[in-house]
Scaffold this motif. Structure first.
Motif, PDB file in Angstrom:
ATOM      1  N   SER A  97       0.829  -1.210   0.000  1.00 15.95           N
ATOM      2  CA  SER A  97       0.000   0.000   0.000  1.00 15.95           C
ATOM      3  C   SER A  97       0.860   1.256   0.000  1.00 15.95           C
ATOM      4  O   SER A  97       0.586   2.216  -0.732  1.00 15.95           O
ATOM      5  N   VAL A  98       1.898   1.260   0.827  1.00 10.77           N
ATOM      6  CA  VAL A  98       2.781   2.423   0.887  1.00 10.77           C
ATOM      7  C   VAL A  98       3.574   2.556  -0.411  1.00 10.77           C
ATOM      8  O   VAL A  98       3.741   3.660  -0.949  1.00 10.77           O
ATOM      9  N   ARG A  99       4.049   1.440  -0.927  1.00 12.00           N
ATOM     10  CA  ARG A  99       4.789   1.453  -2.198  1.00 12.00           C
ATOM     11  C   ARG A  99       3.934   2.056  -3.309  1.00 12.00           C
ATOM     12  O   ARG A  99       4.400   2.927  -4.069  1.00 12.00           O
ATOM     13  N   ASP A 100       2.686   1.616  -3.408  1.00 20.31           N
ATOM     14  CA  ASP A 100       1.791   2.145  -4.441  1.00 20.31           C
ATOM     15  C   ASP A 100       1.536   3.633  -4.240  1.00 20.31           C
ATOM     16  O   ASP A 100       1.483   4.404  -5.211  1.00 20.31           O
ATOM     17  N   ALA A 101       1.354   4.053  -2.976  1.00 19.13           N
ATOM     18  CA  ALA A 101       1.092   5.465  -2.705  1.00 19.13           C
ATOM     19  C   ALA A 101       2.282   6.328  -3.114  1.00 19.13           C
ATOM     20  O   ALA A 101       2.110   7.389  -3.733  1.00 19.13           O
ATOM     21  N   VAL A 102       3.491   5.890  -2.778  1.00 21.19           N
ATOM     22  CA  VAL A 102       4.688   6.636  -3.170  1.00 21.19           C
ATOM     23  C   VAL A 102       4.745   6.783  -4.686  1.00 21.19           C
ATOM     24  O   VAL A 102       4.992   7.872  -5.225  1.00 21.19           O
ATOM     25  N   ARG A 103       4.493   5.701  -5.376  1.00 23.18           N
ATOM     26  CA  ARG A 103       4.545   5.719  -6.842  1.00 23.18           C
ATOM     27  C   ARG A 103       3.494   6.664  -7.423  1.00 23.18           C
ATOM     28  O   ARG A 103       3.760   7.421  -8.362  1.00 23.18           O
ATOM     29  N   GLU A 104       2.287   6.654  -6.850  1.00 22.86           N
ATOM     30  CA  GLU A 104       1.217   7.502  -7.360  1.00 22.86           C
ATOM     31  C   GLU A 104       1.474   8.987  -7.091  1.00 22.86           C
ATOM     32  O   GLU A 104       1.249   9.834  -7.960  1.00 22.86           O
ATOM     33  N   ASN A 122       3.901  -0.328  12.809  1.00 18.64           N
ATOM     34  CA  ASN A 122       4.015  -0.101  11.363  1.00 18.64           C
ATOM     35  C   ASN A 122       5.427   0.239  10.887  1.00 18.64           C
ATOM     36  O   ASN A 122       5.720   0.136   9.691  1.00 18.64           O
ATOM     37  N   GLN A 123       6.300   0.662  11.767  1.00 19.65           N
ATOM     38  CA  GLN A 123       7.468   1.443  11.384  1.00 19.65           C
ATOM     39  C   GLN A 123       8.325   0.821  10.284  1.00 19.65           C
ATOM     40  O   GLN A 123       8.588   1.445   9.250  1.00 19.65           O
ATOM     41  N   TRP A 124       8.790  -0.399  10.471  1.00 20.67           N
ATOM     42  CA  TRP A 124       9.734  -0.981   9.510  1.00 20.67           C
ATOM     43  C   TRP A 124       9.082  -1.281   8.169  1.00 20.67           C
ATOM     44  O   TRP A 124       9.741  -1.233   7.120  1.00 20.67           O
ATOM     45  N   PHE A 125       7.789  -1.536   8.175  1.00 22.05           N
ATOM     46  CA  PHE A 125       7.105  -1.858   6.924  1.00 22.05           C
ATOM     47  C   PHE A 125       6.830  -0.593   6.115  1.00 22.05           C
ATOM     48  O   PHE A 125       6.783  -0.637   4.880  1.00 22.05           O
ATOM     49  N   LEU A 126       6.685   0.534   6.796  1.00 18.27           N
ATOM     50  CA  LEU A 126       6.607   1.812   6.085  1.00 18.27           C
ATOM     51  C   LEU A 126       7.938   2.105   5.395  1.00 18.27           C
ATOM     52  O   LEU A 126       7.968   2.564   4.246  1.00 18.27           O
ATOM     53  N   ILE A 127       9.026   1.843   6.092  1.00 14.99           N
ATOM     54  CA  ILE A 127      10.348   2.063   5.501  1.00 14.99           C
ATOM     55  C   ILE A 127      10.518   1.228   4.239  1.00 14.99           C
ATOM     56  O   ILE A 127      10.986   1.719   3.201  1.00 14.99           O
ATOM     57  N   GLU A 128      10.118  -0.038   4.313  1.00 17.67           N
ATOM     58  CA  GLU A 128      10.262  -0.912   3.143  1.00 17.67           C
ATOM     59  C   GLU A 128       9.385  -0.437   1.995  1.00 17.67           C
ATOM     60  O   GLU A 128       9.815  -0.425   0.830  1.00 17.67           O
ATOM     61  N   GLY A 129       8.154  -0.025   2.285  1.00 16.07           N
ATOM     62  CA  GLY A 129       7.273   0.473   1.232  1.00 16.07           C
ATOM     63  C   GLY A 129       7.822   1.724   0.575  1.00 16.07           C
ATOM     64  O   GLY A 129       7.753   1.885  -0.660  1.00 16.07           O
ATOM     65  N   ILE A 130       8.365   2.629   1.381  1.00 15.14           N
ATOM     66  CA  ILE A 130       8.971   3.848   0.832  1.00 15.14           C
ATOM     67  C   ILE A 130      10.157   3.498  -0.055  1.00 15.14           C
ATOM     68  O   ILE A 130      10.309   4.016  -1.173  1.00 15.14           O
ATOM     69  N   ASP A 131      11.014   2.609   0.436  1.00 15.96           N
ATOM     70  CA  ASP A 131      12.204   2.225  -0.321  1.00 15.96           C
ATOM     71  C   ASP A 131      11.831   1.618  -1.669  1.00 15.96           C
ATOM     72  O   ASP A 131      12.401   1.982  -2.710  1.00 15.96           O
ATOM     73  N   LEU A 132      10.868   0.709  -1.670  1.00 15.35           N
ATOM     74  CA  LEU A 132      10.475   0.064  -2.922  1.00 15.35           C
ATOM     75  C   LEU A 132       9.773   1.047  -3.855  1.00 15.35           C
ATOM     76  O   LEU A 132       9.963   0.999  -5.079  1.00 15.35           O
ATOM     77  N   ARG A 135      12.349   3.164  -5.446  1.00  7.32           N
ATOM     78  CA  ARG A 135      13.060   2.353  -6.440  1.00  7.32           C
ATOM     79  C   ARG A 135      12.243   2.269  -7.727  1.00  7.32           C
ATOM     80  O   ARG A 135      12.792   2.350  -8.835  1.00  7.32           O
ATOM     81  N   ASP A 136      10.924   2.125  -7.579  1.00  3.39           N
ATOM     82  CA  ASP A 136      10.055   2.035  -8.755  1.00  3.39           C
ATOM     83  C   ASP A 136      10.091   3.304  -9.598  1.00  3.39           C
ATOM     84  O   ASP A 136      10.110   3.242 -10.830  1.00  3.39           O
ATOM     85  N   VAL A 137      10.051   4.468  -8.947  1.00  9.13           N
ATOM     86  CA  VAL A 137       9.962   5.721  -9.712  1.00  9.13           C
ATOM     87  C   VAL A 137      11.308   6.130 -10.286  1.00  9.13           C
ATOM     88  O   VAL A 137      11.370   6.922 -11.235  1.00  9.13           O
ATOM     89  N   GLY A 138      12.386   5.613  -9.737  1.00 11.50           N
ATOM     90  CA  GLY A 138      13.699   5.833 -10.324  1.00 11.50           C
ATOM     91  C   GLY A 138      14.366   7.120  -9.882  1.00 11.50           C
ATOM     92  O   GLY A 138      13.750   8.012  -9.282  1.00 11.50           O
ATOM     93  N   ALA A 139      15.623   7.222 -10.229  1.00 13.29           N
ATOM     94  CA  ALA A 139      16.442   8.350  -9.781  1.00 13.29           C
ATOM     95  C   ALA A 139      16.011   9.670 -10.394  1.00 13.29           C
ATOM     96  O   ALA A 139      16.342  10.738  -9.878  1.00 13.29           O
ATOM     97  N   GLY A 140      15.266   9.627 -11.487  1.00 14.37           N
ATOM     98  CA  GLY A 140      14.841  10.864 -12.134  1.00 14.37           C
ATOM     99  C   GLY A 140      13.684  11.562 -11.453  1.00 14.37           C
ATOM    100  O   GLY A 140      13.368  12.715 -11.766  1.00 14.37           O
ATOM    101  N   SER A 141      13.039  10.895 -10.506  1.00 15.56           N
ATOM    102  CA  SER A 141      11.903  11.499  -9.809  1.00 15.56           C
ATOM    103  C   SER A 141      12.373  12.608  -8.878  1.00 15.56           C
ATOM    104  O   SER A 141      13.443  12.532  -8.273  1.00 15.56           O
ATOM    105  N   GLN A 142      11.544  13.637  -8.739  1.00 15.52           N
ATOM    106  CA  GLN A 142      11.837  14.743  -7.827  1.00 15.52           C
ATOM    107  C   GLN A 142      11.282  14.503  -6.426  1.00 15.52           C
ATOM    108  O   GLN A 142      11.479  15.320  -5.527  1.00 15.52           O
ATOM    109  N   LEU A 143      10.600  13.372  -6.231  1.00 14.25           N
ATOM    110  CA  LEU A 143       9.937  13.121  -4.953  1.00 14.25           C
ATOM    111  C   LEU A 143      10.936  12.750  -3.863  1.00 14.25           C
ATOM    112  O   LEU A 143      11.788  11.884  -4.042  1.00 14.25           O
ATOM    113  N   GLU A 144      10.806  13.424  -2.717  1.00 21.19           N
ATOM    114  CA  GLU A 144      11.489  13.033  -1.488  1.00 21.19           C
ATOM    115  C   GLU A 144      10.433  12.629  -0.465  1.00 21.19           C
ATOM    116  O   GLU A 144       9.339  13.196  -0.438  1.00 21.19           O
TER     117      GLU A 144
END
Length: 263
Positions: A97-104, A122-132, A135-144
């Motif tokens: 869920s977090v991974r998808d939200a970051v990507r969107e 939730n803590q460690w699973f939020l970290i993993e979702g953010i990391d993935l 990774r999906d959006v790539g280095a060209g994304s401006q999102l922090e």
């Protein structure tokens, strides 16, 4: 339209805000978990969203709808999975869920995302979702992405005032003075002060056993006494937390964010 709530905007208003003001987007994350007989099951999500709204008002941000299902409740910090009403998800579900939200949000053009957690487990699973997601959006994304737990912004001075007899620690503060006081500040109609149990702090051993030992947990699900909770303490905690989160956002991202006003 002037609102901090993303879901109250049309898509065009939202797009305009993203393009013209680059607002920090807050993603509150909570849980559906027992909080004793006196607080609602949705306490974690209600508090994370309320804190996010206060901080968003200070930095011109927007608050996305809360992720309201959290990782499995643990006996030592949430009472455990055996309580009726506690409705949890597996780690992979929360991570996804977090991974998808970051990507969107990256696709929308957002450059600042604040994942504001209100559920200890939730803590460690939020970290993993953010990391993935990054990774999906790539280095060209401006999102922090900034990830935080709101309770980490409470100072020792304020905690000493709220807990004159000593602070039991955040894990044991489940459904106790901190959460009850903040709920009295934000959502007083949802708090049943007459149902607060008179129980001392839970006494857990320094290890875990699986399957979990439900007899370790007080029958009420409250891990430390909530007696002494009041709205003034909740207001003090809420104001300090939202102000300090706003300050962190103002200087934590690559692009500075101005604090619009103070509480």
């Amino acid at each position: 339209m002037s609102t901090v709530w993303m879901n109250q905007l049309s898509w065009m208003d939202y797009q305009s805000r993203i393009k013209n003001t680059a607002p920090p987007i807050f993603l509150p994350v909570g849980a559906l978990e027992q909080h004793g007989p006196h607080l609602p099951l949705g306490t974690d999500g209600l508090l994370s969203a309320s804190v996010a709204a206060d901080a968003a008002a200070l930095v011109g941000g927007l608050v996305a709808p809360t992720l309201s299902y959290g990782y499995k409740s643990q006996p030592k910090c949430g009472g455990g999975q055996h309580f009726c009403g506690t409705t949890s998800v597996d780690a992979a579900t929360l991570i996804g869920s977090v991974r998808d939200a970051v990507r969107e949000f990256a696709r929308h053009g957002a450059t600042k995302l604040v994942v504001l957690n209100g559920h200890y487990e939730n803590q460690w699973f939020l970290i993993e979702g953010i990391d993935l997601g990054l990774r999906d959006v790539g280095a060209g994304s401006q999102l922090e992405v900034m990830r935080l737990e709101y309770w980490d912004f409470m100072t020792a001075e304020t905690l000493a005032h709220v807990f004159p007899d000593g602070f039991p620690g955040f894990a044991l503060e489940h459904a106790a003075v901190m959460e009850t006081s903040m709920m009295l500040h934000y959502h007083p109609s949802l708090v049943r002060l007459d149902l607060i149990p008179n129980e001392g702090p839970a006494d857990f051993p320094p290890y875990d056993i699986y399957p979990s030992r439900t007899d370790w947990v007080p029958p009420s699900g409250v891990l430390s006494s909530a007696l002494g909770s009041d709205a003034n303490k909740g207001r003090l905690l809420a104001n300090e937390v939202s102000q300090r989160i706003a300050e962190a956002i103002s200087k934590g991202f690559r692009t500075p964010t101005l604090i619009k006003n103070s509480q």
